[in-house]
Design a protein around this motif. Structure first.
Motif, PDB file in Angstrom:
ATOM      1  N   GLU A 157       1.151  -1.439   0.200  1.00  0.00           N
ATOM      2  CA  GLU A 157      -0.008   0.041   0.025  1.00  0.00           C
ATOM      3  C   GLU A 157       0.724   1.514   0.098  1.00  0.00           C
ATOM      4  O   GLU A 157       2.178   0.962   0.964  1.00  0.00           O
ATOM      5  N   PRO A 158       1.102   2.269  -0.985  1.00  0.00           N
ATOM      6  CA  PRO A 158       1.695   3.998  -0.823  1.00  0.00           C
ATOM      7  C   PRO A 158       0.984   4.151   0.512  1.00  0.00           C
ATOM      8  O   PRO A 158       0.147   4.235   0.520  1.00  0.00           O
ATOM      9  N   ASP A 159       2.050   4.716   1.007  1.00  0.00           N
ATOM     10  CA  ASP A 159       2.121   5.264   2.460  1.00  0.00           C
ATOM     11  C   ASP A 159       1.886   6.920   2.324  1.00  0.00           C
ATOM     12  O   ASP A 159       2.834   7.807   2.666  1.00  0.00           O
ATOM     13  N   GLY A 160       0.743   7.177   1.799  1.00  0.00           N
ATOM     14  CA  GLY A 160      -0.109   7.861   1.523  1.00  0.00           C
ATOM     15  C   GLY A 160       0.154   9.083  -0.311  1.00  0.00           C
ATOM     16  O   GLY A 160       0.221   7.749  -0.216  1.00  0.00           O
ATOM     17  N   ALA A 161      -0.574   9.944  -0.250  1.00  0.00           N
ATOM     18  CA  ALA A 161      -1.119  10.341  -1.460  1.00  0.00           C
ATOM     19  C   ALA A 161       0.140  10.698  -2.179  1.00  0.00           C
ATOM     20  O   ALA A 161       0.247  10.126  -3.544  1.00  0.00           O
ATOM     21  N   ASN A 162       1.355  11.035  -1.830  1.00  0.00           N
ATOM     22  CA  ASN A 162       2.714  10.704  -2.636  1.00  0.00           C
ATOM     23  C   ASN A 162       3.982   9.692  -2.124  1.00  0.00           C
ATOM     24  O   ASN A 162       4.771  10.664  -2.491  1.00  0.00           O
ATOM     25  N   ALA A 163       3.210   8.776  -2.344  1.00  0.00           N
ATOM     26  CA  ALA A 163       3.862   7.552  -1.820  1.00  0.00           C
ATOM     27  C   ALA A 163       5.182   7.607  -2.441  1.00  0.00           C
ATOM     28  O   ALA A 163       6.451   7.231  -2.094  1.00  0.00           O
ATOM     29  N   ILE A 164       5.397   7.990  -3.865  1.00  0.00           N
ATOM     30  CA  ILE A 164       6.258   8.118  -4.385  1.00  0.00           C
ATOM     31  C   ILE A 164       7.150   9.652  -5.709  1.00  0.00           C
ATOM     32  O   ILE A 164       6.197  10.791  -5.498  1.00  0.00           O
ATOM     33  N   SER A 165       7.889   9.988  -5.005  1.00  0.00           N
ATOM     34  CA  SER A 165       8.362  11.851  -4.891  1.00  0.00           C
ATOM     35  C   SER A 165       9.585  11.194  -6.125  1.00  0.00           C
ATOM     36  O   SER A 165      10.361  10.519  -6.239  1.00  0.00           O
ATOM     37  N   ILE A 166      10.115  13.197  -6.347  1.00  0.00           N
ATOM     38  CA  ILE A 166      11.526  13.049  -6.869  1.00  0.00           C
ATOM     39  C   ILE A 166      12.267  13.017  -5.739  1.00  0.00           C
ATOM     40  O   ILE A 166      11.788  14.193  -4.948  1.00  0.00           O
TER      41      ILE A 166
END
Length: 200
Positions: A157-166
């Motif tokens: 599960e992604p940890d938050g809405a912006n789990a993937i960031s730059i």
């Protein structure tokens, strides 16, 4: 297709991720993972992905041959080596459940670096970095990143809405935007996973 949250009520995570890949996790999966990923870039090219996996329920530590863990903080070098050998390295065949696509084609990832294991508020946490075997220019390709297992066993599960960031030295115009990846349904094709589009 069924909503992902509904499926997660029906599906449980394999007790040990390494056993999932080896096909031995037919027992009673019961652990979920929440993840974050920092996409490391040089200007407009992806060069690596730094990930954190937080095990949200009891990880069966005895299965990797460790009797006790610290209450909080990092594991020592010996314990970390045991986890790497018994519960991490075998995930290489699945590319550590990390899916980086360029124009729909999966990109090969190199061997993980900086693997660490720690305990944070009672939860087991993995951190590591996956270098790309070849940098991918996001201005020349349609690039997306997702972290998932296609089976019923492993539930990320992604940890938050912006789990993937730059992260890293990305150009100021680069963005990471979550979307539902209809091109890669999982759980026998009944769930659409979340992925992130990378662009500059």
């Amino acid at each position: 297709m069924l909503n992902l949250s509904v499926i997660r009520r029906l599906v449980r995570f394999a007790a040990l991720a390494a056993l999932v890949v080896s096909g031995a996790a037919a027992a009673h999966p019961h652990v979920w993972i929440r993840y974050t990923a920092h996409v490391q870039m040089q200007s407009k090219a992806v060069i690596a992905i730094a990930e954190t996996w937080r095990f949200s329920e009891g990880f069966p530590v005895q299965l990797v041959g460790i009797d006790t863990l610290p209450d909080n903080g990092p594991l020592d070098a010996k314990q970390t080596a045991i986890f790497r050998e018994q519960a991490f390295s075998s995930l290489a065949g699945a590319q550590y459940f990390t899916r980086l696509y360029a124009d729909g084609e999966a990109q090969p990832l190199g061997d993980p670096t900086g693997f660490r294991v720690s305990i944070d508020h009672g939860k087991l946490v993995y951190t590591f970095t996956l270098p790309l075997k070849k940098p991918v220019d996001v201005t020349s390709h349609k690039v997306s990143l997702g972290i998932w297992d296609e089976s019923f066993f492993v539930d990320y599960e992604p940890d938050g809405a912006n789990a993937i960031s730059i992260d890293g030295r990305a150009a100021s115009t680069c963005t990471a935007k979550p979307f539902q990846d209809h091109a890669h349904p999982i759980f026998n094709g009944i769930v659409v996973p979340q992925a992130t589009a990378l662009s500059c």
